[in-house]
Design a protein around this motif. Structure first.
Motif: not given
Ligand SMILES: [Zn+2]
Length: 340
Positions: A91-112
């Motif tokens: 609620p504080h970030l107003d996030w709903h179903d955010v694919p966070l692992a995929a977002l980071f993996y697109e930016l950086l190829s290290v295990p997230f």
């Protein structure tokens, strides 16, 4: 350079107000850290990019490169699906179903890898904080809500459905106040900072004398902090609210102790941070209510790592998960989340 050989992990703690980042050793020692506002008006994509820039700069500060990170651990608020790497709702970030692992993996190829803030804070306190000498511990946070992280043999216990640690919804009073979860009389509805604020507003609106009326211009401004401060300066109504809160905290912790028999229960969150009188009273209640001999054996201690609990926990999570499974990026890919 010999520095290139050392193992480092990235740690991120995404909060409603601030994001904190760090480069740390796999054992959670922070080598460099940074913080910046989480700015909810920005998208999750922009936030992930900003986090990577911060980690890049931190890695540079210690003479390393971001691609040397052996894992990236992230603490996030709100319910999440670790298998899919998705934050369900924040609620504080107003996030709903955010694919966070995929977002980071697109930016950086290290295990997230990621977990909720209570679990990360638990892991931090279990390894480097108040419970560093304990094998089994439960971290309970008492702030606007009540949550917990359970650490057994040094690792987070998440339960069969990922819901272990939802201690805020232990039902303590059959016809108690309404809880946000839909039930009545939950631990959280009786003993959180929000519950204390609610009781203070009731007292303000009644005709009972209380110094709470002198502290704010409108009852809507009253918080647990006002109650704790007024109780310390002798306000009878506030002292009664603190005493009742302590009874419920003691009762809730007694149930936690009976369920897990930990060596230690570590208390974090703003309500405990501001009110040592509450901590002492809750300890006494716990000693009376917990089944013998747990009332004497289970130590109740305040958290020691302050704002760093979840950040340090995220570093541990990164090294534990990278070691075991190669992190969540692979799992996120298998779960059907688009990662490329
Ligand atoms: Zn509830």
């Amino acid at each position: 350079m010999t520095k290139k050989a050392r193992q480092i992990v990235g740690a991120v703690d995404i909060g409603g107000t601030n994001v904190r980042t760090a480069v740390a050793t796999p054992l959670g020692r922070i080598l460099a850290k940074d913080r910046f506002p989480s700015r909810p008006q920005h998208s999750a994509e922009k936030l992930a990019e900003r986090i990577i820039v911060s980690l890049q700069s931190l890695a540079h500060d210690i003479g390393a490169d971001i691609n040397q990170l052996s894992g990236l651990g992230c603490s996030v608020p709100g319910p999440l699906d670790r298998k899919l790497g998705v934050v369900r709702f924040s609620p504080h970030l107003d996030w709903h179903d955010v694919p966070l692992a995929a977002l980071f993996y697109e930016l950086l190829s290290v295990p997230f890898t990621m977990d909720d803030d209570a679990n990360c804070a638990a892991l931090g306190e279990a390894h480097l904080g108040a419970a560093r000498k304990a094998t089994n511990m439960v971290y309970v946070t008492i702030s606007t809500g009540i949550g917990a992280g359970i650490v057994i043999d040094g690792r987070i216990y998440r339960g069969s459905h990922g819901l272990a640690g939802e201690v805020g919804h232990i039902p303590l009073e059959r016809s108690g106040p309404q809880c946000a979860c839909g039930n009545r009389g939950c631990f959280e509805a009786l003993a959180s900072g929000t519950a204390m604020g609610e009781q203070a507003r009731e007292a303000y609106r009644s005709d009972i004398p209380t110094s709470l009326r002198n502290m704010v211009s409108s009852p809507d401004e009253l918080t647990a902090e006002h109650v704790l401060a007024a109780a310390d300066s002798g306000d009878v109504v506030s002292a009664r609210i603190v005493a009742m809160t302590a009874v419920y905290v003691g009762a809730g912790l007694a149930m936690v102790a009976s369920a897990f028999d930990p060596e230690m229960i570590v208390l974090g969150g703003g309500v405990i941070g501001h009110g040592n009188s509450l901590l002492e009273r809750a300890r006494n209640e716990f000693a009376k209510r917990a089944i013998a001999p747990l009332g004497e054996l289970v130590l109740i201690a305040p958290a020691q790592l302050g704002d760093d609990s979840a950040l340090i926990g995220a570093a541990f999570l990164a090294s534990q998960d990278a070691e075991e499974t190669g992190g969540m990026s692979a799992a996120a890919g298998r779960g059907g989340v688009h990662v490329h």
